[in-house]
Design a protein around this motif. Structure first.
Motif, PDB file in Angstrom:
ATOM      1  N   HIS A  35       0.846  -1.192   0.000  1.00 18.49           N
ATOM      2  CA  HIS A  35       0.000   0.000   0.000  1.00 18.49           C
ATOM      3  C   HIS A  35       0.878   1.238   0.000  1.00 18.49           C
ATOM      4  CE1 HIS A  35      -2.520  -3.181   1.819  1.00 18.49           C
ATOM      5  NE2 HIS A  35      -3.489  -2.597   1.157  1.00 18.49           N
ATOM      6  N   GLY A  36       0.257   2.371  -0.238  1.00 24.43           N
ATOM      7  CA  GLY A  36       0.967   3.631  -0.166  1.00 24.43           C
ATOM      8  C   GLY A  36       1.408   4.144  -1.518  1.00 24.43           C
ATOM      9  N   VAL A  37       2.211   5.211  -1.471  1.00 26.58           N
ATOM     10  CA  VAL A  37       2.668   5.862  -2.687  1.00 26.58           C
ATOM     11  C   VAL A  37       3.442   4.894  -3.568  1.00 26.58           C
ATOM     12  CG1 VAL A  37       4.109   7.719  -3.595  1.00 26.58           C
ATOM     13  CG2 VAL A  37       2.740   8.106  -1.542  1.00 26.58           C
ATOM     14  N   GLU A  38       4.276   4.055  -2.938  1.00 31.32           N
ATOM     15  CA  GLU A  38       5.088   3.115  -3.708  1.00 31.32           C
ATOM     16  C   GLU A  38       4.217   2.149  -4.502  1.00 31.32           C
ATOM     17  OE1 GLU A  38       5.410   3.720  -0.509  1.00 31.32           O
ATOM     18  OE2 GLU A  38       7.356   4.735  -0.329  1.00 31.32           O
ATOM     19  N   ALA A  39       3.149   1.637  -3.871  1.00 38.70           N
ATOM     20  CA  ALA A  39       2.253   0.709  -4.567  1.00 38.70           C
ATOM     21  C   ALA A  39       1.543   1.397  -5.718  1.00 38.70           C
ATOM     22  CB  ALA A  39       1.235   0.121  -3.583  1.00 38.70           C
ATOM     23  N   ALA A  40       1.100   2.629  -5.493  1.00 41.46           N
ATOM     24  CA  ALA A  40       0.420   3.364  -6.566  1.00 41.46           C
ATOM     25  C   ALA A  40       1.364   3.624  -7.735  1.00 41.46           C
ATOM     26  CB  ALA A  40      -0.138   4.683  -6.019  1.00 41.46           C
ATOM     27  N   ALA A  41       2.617   3.979  -7.434  1.00 39.88           N
ATOM     28  CA  ALA A  41       3.584   4.224  -8.501  1.00 39.88           C
ATOM     29  C   ALA A  41       3.909   2.939  -9.256  1.00 39.88           C
ATOM     30  CB  ALA A  41       4.861   4.829  -7.914  1.00 39.88           C
ATOM     31  N   PHE A  42       4.071   1.837  -8.525  1.00 43.77           N
ATOM     32  CA  PHE A  42       4.371   0.552  -9.169  1.00 43.77           C
ATOM     33  C   PHE A  42       3.205   0.117 -10.048  1.00 43.77           C
ATOM     34  CE2 PHE A  42       4.894  -4.099  -9.267  1.00 43.77           C
ATOM     35  CZ  PHE A  42       6.228  -4.191  -9.643  1.00 43.77           C
ATOM     36  N   MET A  43       1.984   0.392  -9.593  1.00 42.80           N
ATOM     37  CA  MET A  43       0.803   0.088 -10.394  1.00 42.80           C
ATOM     38  C   MET A  43       0.862   0.817 -11.732  1.00 42.80           C
ATOM     39  SD  MET A  43      -2.275   1.875 -11.203  1.00 42.80           S
ATOM     40  CE  MET A  43      -2.968   2.732  -9.799  1.00 42.80           C
ATOM     41  N   GLY A  44       1.268   2.089 -11.703  1.00 40.23           N
ATOM     42  CA  GLY A  44       1.389   2.835 -12.945  1.00 40.23           C
ATOM     43  C   GLY A  44       2.437   2.252 -13.871  1.00 40.23           C
ATOM     44  N   GLU A  45       3.552   1.784 -13.297  1.00 37.22           N
ATOM     45  CA  GLU A  45       4.603   1.166 -14.110  1.00 37.22           C
ATOM     46  C   GLU A  45       4.113  -0.136 -14.739  1.00 37.22           C
ATOM     47  OE1 GLU A  45       7.518   0.874 -11.079  1.00 37.22           O
ATOM     48  OE2 GLU A  45       8.414   2.840 -11.498  1.00 37.22           O
ATOM     49  N   ALA A  46       3.377  -0.935 -13.971  1.00 40.50           N
ATOM     50  CA  ALA A  46       2.864  -2.206 -14.492  1.00 40.50           C
ATOM     51  C   ALA A  46       1.874  -1.961 -15.627  1.00 40.50           C
ATOM     52  CB  ALA A  46       2.203  -3.001 -13.367  1.00 40.50           C
ATOM     53  N   ARG A  47       0.973  -1.014 -15.421  1.00 44.95           N
ATOM     54  CA  ARG A  47      -0.035  -0.725 -16.445  1.00 44.95           C
ATOM     55  C   ARG A  47       0.622  -0.185 -17.714  1.00 44.95           C
ATOM     56  NH1 ARG A  47      -3.585   4.234 -16.643  1.00 44.95           N
ATOM     57  NH2 ARG A  47      -4.984   3.810 -18.377  1.00 44.95           N
ATOM     58  N   ALA A  48       1.603   0.701 -17.558  1.00 49.03           N
ATOM     59  CA  ALA A  48       2.298   1.238 -18.730  1.00 49.03           C
ATOM     60  C   ALA A  48       3.070   0.144 -19.462  1.00 49.03           C
ATOM     61  CB  ALA A  48       3.249   2.353 -18.296  1.00 49.03           C
ATOM     62  N   SER A  49       3.646  -0.799 -18.721  1.00 50.35           N
ATOM     63  CA  SER A  49       4.384  -1.902 -19.345  1.00 50.35           C
ATOM     64  C   SER A  49       3.470  -2.758 -20.205  1.00 50.35           C
ATOM     65  CB  SER A  49       5.043  -2.765 -18.261  1.00 50.35           C
ATOM     66  OG  SER A  49       5.970  -2.023 -17.503  1.00 50.35           O
ATOM     67  N   LEU A  50       2.286  -3.071 -19.695  1.00 51.04           N
ATOM     68  CA  LEU A  50       1.340  -3.895 -20.448  1.00 51.04           C
ATOM     69  C   LEU A  50       0.932  -3.189 -21.739  1.00 51.04           C
ATOM     70  CD1 LEU A  50      -0.975  -5.177 -17.575  1.00 51.04           C
ATOM     71  CD2 LEU A  50       0.858  -6.439 -18.709  1.00 51.04           C
ATOM     72  N   ARG A  51       0.638  -1.917 -21.655  1.00 50.17           N
ATOM     73  CA  ARG A  51       0.223  -1.165 -22.847  1.00 50.17           C
ATOM     74  C   ARG A  51       1.337  -1.125 -23.887  1.00 50.17           C
ATOM     75  NH1 ARG A  51      -3.703   2.938 -23.504  1.00 50.17           N
ATOM     76  NH2 ARG A  51      -5.490   2.625 -22.126  1.00 50.17           N
ATOM     77  N   ALA A  52       2.558  -0.869 -23.441  1.00 54.14           N
ATOM     78  CA  ALA A  52       3.669  -0.774 -24.380  1.00 54.14           C
ATOM     79  C   ALA A  52       3.924  -2.106 -25.074  1.00 54.14           C
ATOM     80  CB  ALA A  52       4.928  -0.302 -23.655  1.00 54.14           C
ATOM     81  N   LEU A  53       3.908  -3.187 -24.315  1.00 58.64           N
ATOM     82  CA  LEU A  53       4.197  -4.504 -24.881  1.00 58.64           C
ATOM     83  C   LEU A  53       3.053  -5.002 -25.758  1.00 58.64           C
ATOM     84  CD1 LEU A  53       5.788  -5.987 -21.669  1.00 58.64           C
ATOM     85  CD2 LEU A  53       6.980  -5.572 -23.828  1.00 58.64           C
ATOM     86  N   ALA A  54       1.836  -4.538 -25.509  1.00 57.59           N
ATOM     87  CA  ALA A  54       0.684  -4.950 -26.314  1.00 57.59           C
ATOM     88  C   ALA A  54       0.771  -4.435 -27.739  1.00 57.59           C
ATOM     89  CB  ALA A  54      -0.614  -4.473 -25.672  1.00 57.59           C
ATOM     90  N   SER A  55       1.634  -3.458 -27.981  1.00 61.45           N
ATOM     91  CA  SER A  55       1.827  -2.978 -29.343  1.00 61.45           C
ATOM     92  C   SER A  55       2.780  -3.871 -30.130  1.00 61.45           C
ATOM     93  CB  SER A  55       2.369  -1.540 -29.321  1.00 61.45           C
ATOM     94  OG  SER A  55       3.677  -1.511 -28.761  1.00 61.45           O
ATOM     95  N   VAL A  56       3.419  -4.808 -29.448  1.00 62.24           N
ATOM     96  CA  VAL A  56       4.397  -5.692 -30.082  1.00 62.24           C
ATOM     97  C   VAL A  56       3.816  -7.070 -30.366  1.00 62.24           C
ATOM     98  CG1 VAL A  56       6.670  -6.762 -29.826  1.00 62.24           C
ATOM     99  CG2 VAL A  56       6.272  -4.447 -28.944  1.00 62.24           C
ATOM    100  N   THR A  57       2.999  -7.588 -29.453  1.00 61.05           N
ATOM    101  CA  THR A  57       2.439  -8.926 -29.598  1.00 61.05           C
ATOM    102  C   THR A  57       1.025  -8.968 -29.031  1.00 61.05           C
ATOM    103  OG1 THR A  57       2.680 -11.263 -28.948  1.00 61.05           O
ATOM    104  CG2 THR A  57       3.509  -9.619 -27.421  1.00 61.05           C
TER     105      THR A  57
END
Length: 277
Positions: free
Chosen positions: A97-119
């Motif tokens: 929980h906390g700021v770290e979890a929220a920031a990591f969530m953003g990184e995970a979501r951005a990673s999925l979107r970026a990789l979805a353009s490849v495969t």
């Protein structure tokens, strides 16, 4: 005649010490509240303001924040176009929980979107996202369920990284829990493989993705929570996806869970001649 007696020196010292402790406690509360406000602002900013529709597919989400105002979590959901018109649909739950979890969530979501353009293969997307998140050097991890749906044919593929299985249902009243194989959560072990289950959408109905705050808690074993959601999906009777999502998020109130809760409902209209989920 009354005489004024000053407090003994040790009493004055005690009062001074208590005053300092109170000041420290108030400052700590202010810092914690500031961190909670920042975490909630990050979370709101990183979750999609609206979700896209695809041909024959409508998507709705509901999110309920933690019952503990200081325990900002990292539940996330998303829907986005992949290559060749394929629809990508994801839900996840960051540990902690906390700021770290929220920031990591953003990184995970951005990673999925970026990789979805490849495969368009959800297993490949999760495997690459896992290695990418590990490379960031964080001590957090996230569960995730990723769908890729071909709107024209109704074919869909699902891969899970330690996440709760999908609940499906049809307008005819059938429903169930899809026992698809999965892998470990993202961000723990490098070089992981995530098995992919391929199915086809059939009659009009729903695919429902949830985080554990919806179906599991001190007052509700996960099997009971999944059964409750499955019953709601089976009885949806062609409800709008937003209406069904609102019904499902209410299950979280039964669990006694203080964690975040997120629901993502995928409504499909069905493809003639297709098989069942």
């Amino acid at each position: 005649m009354h005489r004024h007696h000053s407090a003994p020196e040790n009493t004055q010292e005690l009062l001074a010490t208590l005053g300092r402790l109170i000041d420290q406690a108030l400052e700590s509360i202010r810092v914690q509240q500031a961190r909670a406000d920042l975490g909630m602002a990050l979370q709101r900013h990183m979750l999609p303001a609206e979700l896209p529709d695809f041909p024959g597919i409508r998507i709705a989400a509901r999110y309920s924040p933690s019952q503990d105002g200081l325990a900002v979590g990292g539940d996330f959901y998303d829907a986005f176009p992949m290559r060749d018109g394929v629809a990508g649909i994801a839900i996840g739950d960051v540990q902690g929980h906390g700021v770290e979890a929220a920031a990591f969530m953003g990184e995970a979501r951005a990673s999925l979107r970026a990789l979805a353009s490849v495969t368009v293969d959800p297993g490949e997307v999760l495997a690459c996202a896992n290695d990418l998140l590990i490379s960031l050097g964080c001590d957090l991890f996230t569960t995730c369920c990723l769908l890729s749906v071909v709107p024209e044919s109704g074919e869909f593929s699902v891969a899970r990284a330690g996440h709760i299985p999908i609940i499906w249902g049809t307008d005819g009243g059938d429903s169930g829990i899809s026992p698809d194989a999965g892998g470990v959560p993202l961000g723990i072990l490098p070089d992981q493989q995530y098995p992919v289950t391929r199915r086809r959408l059939a009659r009009p109905g729903y695919l429902v993705l949830v985080t554990d705050g919806v179906v599991e808690g001190p007052a509700y074993p996960i099997d009971e929570g999944l059964a409750a959601v499955s019953a709601l999906v089976g009885a949806a009777d062609a409800a709008e996806p937003g209406e069904l999502a609102a019904r499902v998020i209410e299950v979280a109130d039964l669990t006694g869970h203080t964690d975040d809760a997120a629901v993502l409902v995928v409504r499909y209209e069905g493809v003639p001649g297709a098989g069942s989920p």
